[in-house]
Write a protein that holds these residues in place. Structure first.
Motif, short mmCIF file in Angstrom:
data_model
loop_
_atom_site.label_atom_id
_atom_site.label_comp_id
_atom_site.label_asym_id
_atom_site.label_seq_id
_atom_site.Cartn_x
_atom_site.Cartn_y
_atom_site.Cartn_z
N SER A 1 0.87 -1.18 0.00
CA SER A 1 0.00 0.00 0.00
C SER A 1 0.90 1.22 0.00
N HIS A 2 0.94 1.91 -1.11
CA HIS A 2 1.95 2.92 -1.40
C HIS A 2 1.27 4.23 -1.77
N LEU A 3 1.42 5.22 -0.92
CA LEU A 3 0.89 6.56 -1.17
C LEU A 3 1.95 7.40 -1.84
N THR A 4 1.61 7.97 -2.99
CA THR A 4 2.56 8.84 -3.70
C THR A 4 1.95 10.23 -3.87
N ILE A 5 2.75 11.23 -3.57
CA ILE A 5 2.34 12.62 -3.75
C ILE A 5 3.46 13.33 -4.49
N ARG A 6 3.09 14.07 -5.54
CA ARG A 6 4.06 14.85 -6.31
C ARG A 6 3.55 16.28 -6.40
N ARG A 7 4.15 17.17 -5.65
CA ARG A 7 3.75 18.57 -5.71
C ARG A 7 4.27 19.21 -6.99
N PRO A 8 3.70 20.36 -7.39
CA PRO A 8 4.21 21.04 -8.59
C PRO A 8 5.73 21.23 -8.51
N ASN A 9 6.39 20.88 -9.60
CA ASN A 9 7.85 20.88 -9.63
C ASN A 9 8.29 21.30 -11.03
N PRO A 10 8.07 22.58 -11.39
CA PRO A 10 8.29 23.01 -12.77
C PRO A 10 9.72 22.85 -13.26
N GLN A 11 10.68 22.82 -12.36
CA GLN A 11 12.07 22.68 -12.77
C GLN A 11 12.51 21.21 -12.85
N GLY A 12 11.61 20.30 -12.50
CA GLY A 12 11.97 18.88 -12.53
C GLY A 12 13.05 18.53 -11.54
N GLU A 13 13.02 19.15 -10.38
CA GLU A 13 14.05 18.92 -9.37
C GLU A 13 13.96 17.48 -8.83
N PRO B 1 7.71 13.62 -14.03
CA PRO B 1 7.75 14.83 -13.22
C PRO B 1 6.44 15.61 -13.33
N ASN B 2 6.15 16.38 -12.31
CA ASN B 2 4.94 17.21 -12.29
C ASN B 2 5.32 18.66 -12.55
N ARG B 3 5.09 19.11 -13.76
CA ARG B 3 5.43 20.49 -14.11
C ARG B 3 4.17 21.35 -14.27
N SER B 4 3.07 20.88 -13.70
CA SER B 4 1.81 21.62 -13.73
C SER B 4 1.65 22.41 -12.44
N ASN B 5 0.45 22.98 -12.26
CA ASN B 5 0.11 23.67 -11.02
C ASN B 5 -0.73 22.78 -10.10
N HIS B 6 -0.84 21.50 -10.43
CA HIS B 6 -1.68 20.58 -9.68
C HIS B 6 -0.79 19.60 -8.90
N THR B 7 -1.21 19.26 -7.70
CA THR B 7 -0.53 18.24 -6.93
C THR B 7 -1.09 16.86 -7.28
N ARG B 8 -0.19 15.95 -7.58
CA ARG B 8 -0.60 14.57 -7.84
C ARG B 8 -0.78 13.83 -6.52
#
Length: 274
Positions: free
Chosen positions: A88-100, A196-203
């Motif tokens: 059971s794996h929770l993943t969260i990716r906040r906006p990261n426009p620079q692909g850090e 990577p998340n380069r949007s304004n939305h949190t995954r």
């Protein structure tokens, strides 16, 4: 929302290597899950990305998905009835426009899931050993929001990406797009990546994986008393409680695997990778 019949879903899964099921969870359930996740993240160090394993242990709302009645019967048809919760794996990716790149892995390169060394291959193809259900809990209706990338059909043929960079397109790849409450299923041998998340939305995506009960689960050595408290027969089986004799993980009697009640396939394959 109406879904195709279970036999049609099974056929589609084996052919394409994934299913996207629309509107599985109600908005109220999604809200409760997100509130639970908020409380979990509040206990974690600030980060652009989170990978939280054994998340069923962190909140009862997440644990309620172990035997989610809209998904479990389909999972039993896909994998057999001698199964357990594998991860059971929770993943969260906040906006990261620079692909850090972060220590908590803000994106994941192309891969198949599995141990190291990997599962054996026959003719360049790996069998299906476990299947993940991914609950989409944020607006992933557009690509490039940290979506999961997949190559449909790559579980059924010899396939090796010519690169691992998730920014460069692979032939045939798609991004799985969905709305909060949608669920997508895929086997461990499907080639996939976390972009990577380069949007304004949190995954926000929550993966619950299931495997034959004779495979060692990733989340724990043994389920906690907290998870087992007031557990239904289905949930007890999914938490690995069937008999004191570990040999029975391989050859259980019918009374040890109540999920057989949900299985309509060939009993000769029930509970075994195929």
């Amino acid at each position: 929302m109406d879904q195709p019949s279970v036999p049609e879903l099974v056929r589609q899964f084996h052919e394409d290597g994934y299913l996207l099921l629309k509107g599985v969870l109600s908005p109220e359930k999604v809200g409760r899950l997100n509130a639970a996740i908020d409380s979990i993240i509040a206990e974690e160090p600030e980060s652009l990305a989170y990978n939280i394993y054994n998340s069923v242990e962190r909140h009862e709302e997440i644990a309620s998905l172990i035997d989610e009645p809209t998904i479990l019967p389909l999972m039993v048809q896909l994998l057999g009835y001698n199964i357990q919760l594998h991860i059971s794996h929770l993943t969260i990716r906040r906006p990261n426009p620079q692909g850090e790149t972060t220590s908590s892995q803000s994106f994941i390169n192309w891969h198949q899931d599995g141990p190291h060394p990997q599962f054996p291959r026959l003719g360049g193809v790996t069998s299906t050993y476990y299947i993940k259900s991914c609950y989409i809990l944020s607006d992933m209706s557009e690509p490039n929001r940290g979506n999961t990338k997949i190559v449909p059909g790559s579980h059924n043929k010899p396939f090796q990406p010519d690169h691992q960079n998730v920014d460069d397109l692979l032939p045939g790849e798609i991004q799985v797009c969905g709305e909060p409450g949608d669920v997508f299923l895929f086997p461990q041998n499907l080639w996939h990546a976390g972009a990577p998340n380069r949007s304004n939305h949190t995954r926000r995506q929550l993966f619950l994986g299931y495997s034959p009960i004779w495979i060692r689960p990733i989340d724990y050595r043994a389920a906690s008393e907290k998870l087992l408290k007031d557990a239904s027969p289905y949930r007890k089986q999914l938490l690995g409680i069937i008999d004191d004799n570990p040999f029975k993980y391989y050859v259980p009697s019918d009374t040890m695997v109540p999920l057989k009640q949900l299985y309509t396939g060939d009993p000769g394959t029930g509970g075994y990778a195929h």
